[in-house]
Every structure is written in structure tokens, then in C-alpha cells.
Design a protein around this motif. Structure first.
Motif, PDB file in Angstrom:
ATOM      1  N   CYS A   6       0.833  -1.207   0.000  1.00  0.00           N
ATOM      2  CA  CYS A   6       0.000   0.000   0.000  1.00  0.00           C
ATOM      3  C   CYS A   6       0.864   1.252   0.000  1.00  0.00           C
ATOM      4  CB  CYS A   6      -0.940  -0.014   1.203  1.00  0.00           C
ATOM      5  SG  CYS A   6      -2.248  -1.261   1.108  1.00  0.00           S
ATOM      6  N   ILE A  58      -6.931   2.459  -3.018  1.00  0.00           N
ATOM      7  CA  ILE A  58      -7.254   1.499  -4.079  1.00  0.00           C
ATOM      8  C   ILE A  58      -6.519   0.184  -3.858  1.00  0.00           C
ATOM      9  CG2 ILE A  58      -7.049   1.066  -6.558  1.00  0.00           C
ATOM     10  CD1 ILE A  58      -7.414   4.082  -6.990  1.00  0.00           C
ATOM     11  N   VAL A 112      -8.332  -3.573  -2.848  1.00  0.00           N
ATOM     12  CA  VAL A 112      -8.176  -4.715  -3.738  1.00  0.00           C
ATOM     13  C   VAL A 112      -7.397  -5.846  -3.059  1.00  0.00           C
ATOM     14  CG1 VAL A 112      -7.160  -5.508  -5.914  1.00  0.00           C
ATOM     15  CG2 VAL A 112      -8.360  -3.313  -5.822  1.00  0.00           C
ATOM     16  N   LEU A 113      -6.279  -5.501  -2.438  1.00  0.00           N
ATOM     17  CA  LEU A 113      -5.402  -6.527  -1.868  1.00  0.00           C
ATOM     18  C   LEU A 113      -6.041  -7.278  -0.703  1.00  0.00           C
ATOM     19  CD1 LEU A 113      -1.922  -4.734  -1.971  1.00  0.00           C
ATOM     20  CD2 LEU A 113      -2.783  -6.534  -3.475  1.00  0.00           C
ATOM     21  N   LEU A 160      -8.855  -8.455  -0.480  1.00  0.00           N
ATOM     22  CA  LEU A 160      -9.638  -9.574  -1.003  1.00  0.00           C
ATOM     23  C   LEU A 160      -8.788 -10.831  -1.149  1.00  0.00           C
ATOM     24  CD1 LEU A 160     -11.594  -7.680  -3.830  1.00  0.00           C
ATOM     25  CD2 LEU A 160     -12.301  -8.078  -1.451  1.00  0.00           C
TER      26      LEU A 160
END
Length: 259
Positions: free
Chosen positions: A120, A209, A213-214, A216
């Protein structure tokens, strides 16, 4: 805007949030060293230029003097996140990491959480460099990584009650999605309206963002999204009936009659 104080979200998979504590301690240590050296000292300037993320340097538009090259250029995608401009900059990032980081570490495990944190941070630097590719100003601060943690928390625990300090003086217990979703939307709004400001909103958006996403893929198997409860049916155990003890009634035993 608001300051998170506490969340009612207990750890379920780990006993101690070692990575979260270690990251906080390391950030504080680095800030203390630079603070003791003095904000205008050559040591601090060299650290900021050598460890900060400078888009023009990474994009080969400009070069640092060899004496200021402390790590490879690509390493600055991560090293910049351990530097902070002042105690307020440090404190705001660390309080978010303290309140929300432990539950993300719990949901991912120690190693995957550490990788997630750095990913991140790198995504934040990448977004900053994408928006300002020729900037010669060094980017510093853990905001990109922390923004990823906020996004992950919003995906995993939107219903958890969080105590926040609104406007610096009003403590309120709110479902997490109310302050966190507002915070996320504010970052996207500011990246459009305040491109030339001192805050890198793009780094925040990049971290958001990446975190959304990560999470998941980095969460443990069985960790639900959006605070959904996974009900595991209880096993049905079929017991063999125990034989009923029988007694032989003597023929001479008189019957008992009930009324």
C-alpha cells in the motif's frame, strides 16, 4: 475532520499484533532521531532526499548527487513511509495505524499484513509519481500505507462501532462505515481540487485502491467481507440408544394398581 479513538473489535486469530506495534515503534524511532538532529540539519536533509520518494529521480528526469543516494531508487517506494515532517504528521498516521491496523493484521496474519502494508505504501508512491511525474519534492509519510489499512477495514468491518473525536472535541460512537467512507470520499475529492497543495492526496488514493483490492486476496480463508457472519452448522451426533435395563418380576409379586 475526525480522530479515531477506539474500536470494539476483538482479535480473533492472533494473540498480539506484533507487526502493528513494530511499525509504530519504528516510525516513532525514526522521527525521534530526525527530531533530535534538528529539522534544518544536513543529516535530516540528506535523509529526506536519500530516503524520500522523488518522482523526477525515479522517472530518470533528474538525478541525486551520489553522496545523497542512500538506497536504490526503487527502495524509496517503501523507505519514504518511515519519514515524517513533524509530530502532528506522525501522530495522525500512527493513531489510525493503532486503531485499525491490529484487526487487519488479525485478518491477514503477521507476514501477509507486513507485505500488505509495504504494498500500500508503494501504491501510494506510485500514484503520487503518476500524477506528478516531474516533481522534485520528496514524498514522505506513512499516509499511503495507512490509507490502505483504512480501506481494508472498511471492506472487512463496516458495521463495527468506532469511537471517533469529531471536530477535535466531540466523541461519538459510530458504525465504522460512516467516518471511514466519508474519509475515503474526501481523499478522492481533494485529489481533484487540491493538486498543488502540500498534502499528496494522490498517495492517499493510491493506498486506498491498493488496500481495497489486496484485502480480497490477503485475508485469511474464512474471514468474511462486510462483517458477514459465517454460521457453521453444529455437527449432529447420532448416539446409539443404551439398552434399557429390564428386571424379571417374580410371579408371586402382587401388582400395584394406581388410582
Amino acid at each position: 475532520m475526525f480522530i479515531p479513538l477506539h474500536d470494539s473489535n476483538n482479535l480473533k486469530h492472533i494473540r498480539v499484533q506484533w507487526v502493528t506495534w513494530s511499525l509504530i515503534a519504528l516510525n516513532i524511532l525514526v522521527w525521534a532521531i530526525t527530531e533530535l538532529a534538528g529539522a534544518e540539519s544536513e543529516f535530516v536533509n540528506a535523509a529526506v532526499l536519500g530516503l524520500g520518494f522523488i518522482p523526477s529521480v525515479v522517472n530518470d528526469i533528474a538525478e541525486l548527487p551520489p553522496s545523497l543516494v542512500l538506497v536504490p531508487e526503487d527502495a524509496t517506494y517503501v523507505t519514504y513511509s518511515f519519514l515524517h515532517g513533524n509530530w502532528l504528521h506522525l501522530g495522525s498516521n500512527m493513531i489510525f495505524l493503532w486503531v485499525f491496523g491490529d484487526n487487519i493484521e488479525d485478518a491477514m496474519g503477521h507476514i501477509r499484513f507486513l507485505i500488505f502494508y509495504f504494498a500500500c505504501a508503494a501504491a501510494g508512491a506510485f500514484a503520487h509519481g503518476l500524477l506528478l511525474p516531474d516533481s522534485e519534492n520528496p514524498l514522505i509519510g506513512a499516509s499511503g500505507a495507512v490509507a490502505g489499512i483504512v480501506a481494508a477495514y472498511l471492506v472487512l468491518h463496516p458495521k463495527v462501532r468506532v469511537w471517533v473525536l469529531v471536530l477535535g472535541r466531540i466523541p461519538l460512537p459510530l458504525p465504522a462505515f460512516i467516518p471511514l467512507l466519508f474519509w475515503v470520499l474526501f481523499q478522492f475529492f481533494m485529489v481533484v481540487t487540491d493538486m498543488g497543495g502540500e498534502v499528496s492526496w494522490a498517495a492517499h488514493v493510491g493506498g486506498i485502491i491498493a488496500g481495497a483490492v489486496l484485502v480480497l486476496f490477503f485475508r485469511r480463508s474464512g474471514v468474511p467481507l462486510f462483517d458477514r457472519t459465517i454460521d457453521t452448522p453444529r455437527a449432529v451426533i447420532h448416539k446409539t440408544p443404551e439398552p434399557v435395563a429390564t428386571t424379571t418380576v417374580a410371579a408371586s409379586t402382587p401388582p400395584k394398581w394406581g388410582r
